[in-house]
Design a protein around this motif. Structure first.
Motif: not given
Length: 297
Positions: A36-37, A65-66, A94-95, A155-156
């Protein structure tokens, strides 16, 4: 100005372009954990709204995971490309990204995203090198959502331990912005994503790098899709495709990851191949020669 409001949360996760090329290690229990971003400037109400749209219970955040990204990061990477007033003063996009099994492709859903379509995200993420992932993009209210692309890439990388090439990430970011701008210019976001997707397919499959040949592809695709392009829009696409042509992309992989977009292109029966490109380009050369002959003959 409309564009300022639309792009209030632009590229909230842009800070990661530099880090995408850096080596990283991933713990075993992180690989399968959703990532999570979050925009760093979300207030508590906005954060709750975003988490609700992403279907995340705030009490369960420990299972994710943030990361958070700031508006300073946006300006650091975008001030040379965009006016500061366009970038804005708050990081909001946010994604949520989850890795899926091979064959899943890239699947995108959005909430409160006004500037980017799911097809734009899919095509850009495929350019970046992302594979087989579900991506959910959300804003607390209507925002551009462009930030989510880079947030998803970062994030990936952290989630999988796969290093995305910096040049691919840069091209993907330009692709999303160019396609979004084109959608605003021609008044049809879906046609914009289809046009860019069709041109990219032709450029990659035919290994085109010459700007005149790429321009011929753009003209041919626009003609087949009945799209009127300004000279400025055309040159933006050509410039983008020159950058994409330098990447090590596989057209079959692109089609596999951005299935929704390329399935639509197949239904449109666009047949832009090397022979058409050469024929179109030869016509331009012949016209120029005839013009030169008529003037100086």
């Amino acid at each position: 100005m409309k564009i300022k409001r639309i792009m209030a949360g632009m590229l909230a996760a842009i800070t990661v372009l530099g880090s995408l090329a850096a080596p990283m290690s991933v713990k075993a229990d992180q690989i399968d954990a959703p990532y999570l971003a979050l925009g760093a400037d979300l207030n508590e109400t906005e954060k709750s709204t975003v988490l609700s749209l992403l279907e995340i219970n705030e009490a369960d955040l420990s299972h994710y995971q943030v990361i958070t990204v700031t508006n300073a990061d946006e300006h650091k990477y975008l001030d040379s490309y965009l006016d500061s007033s366009v970038i804005g003063t708050r990081a909001l996009s946010s994604v949520l990204i989850e890795k899926k099994d091979r064959g899943n492709g890239i699947k995108v859903t959005t909430n409160n995203i006004t500037y980017c379509t799911t097809g734009m995200y899919q095509n850009a993420l495929a350019t970046a090198g992302v594979t087989d992932a579900d991506v959910h993009v959300a804003g607390p209210f209507n925002i551009s959502g462009t930030a989510a692309l880079v947030g998803a890439m970062e994030a990936y990388s952290n989630m999988t331990g796969e290093t995305l090439k910096a040049e691919n990430a840069d091209a993907a970011t330009e692709e999303l912005v160019t396609t979004s701008d084109l959608g605003e210019s021609i008044g049809d976001k879906e046609q914009a994503e289809e046009l860019v997707g069709a041109v990219k397919e032709a450029v990659v499959s035919n290994d085109l790098s010459d700007p005149e040949e790429i321009e011929a592809v753009v003209d041919d695709a626009a003609k087949e899709m009945d799209i009127q392009l300004s000279d400025e829009d055309k040159q933006k696409i050509v410039s983008l495709m020159q950058k994409i042509s330098s990447l090590d992309l596989d057209v079959d992989a692109l089609k596999e990851q951005a299935k929704d977009l390329y399935n639509k292109l197949e239904s449109l029966d666009l047949n832009i191949n090397q022979e058409q490109v050469k024929g179109f380009f030869d016509k331009i050369v012949s016209w120029c020669k005839n013009l030169w002959s008529s003037i100086f003959g």
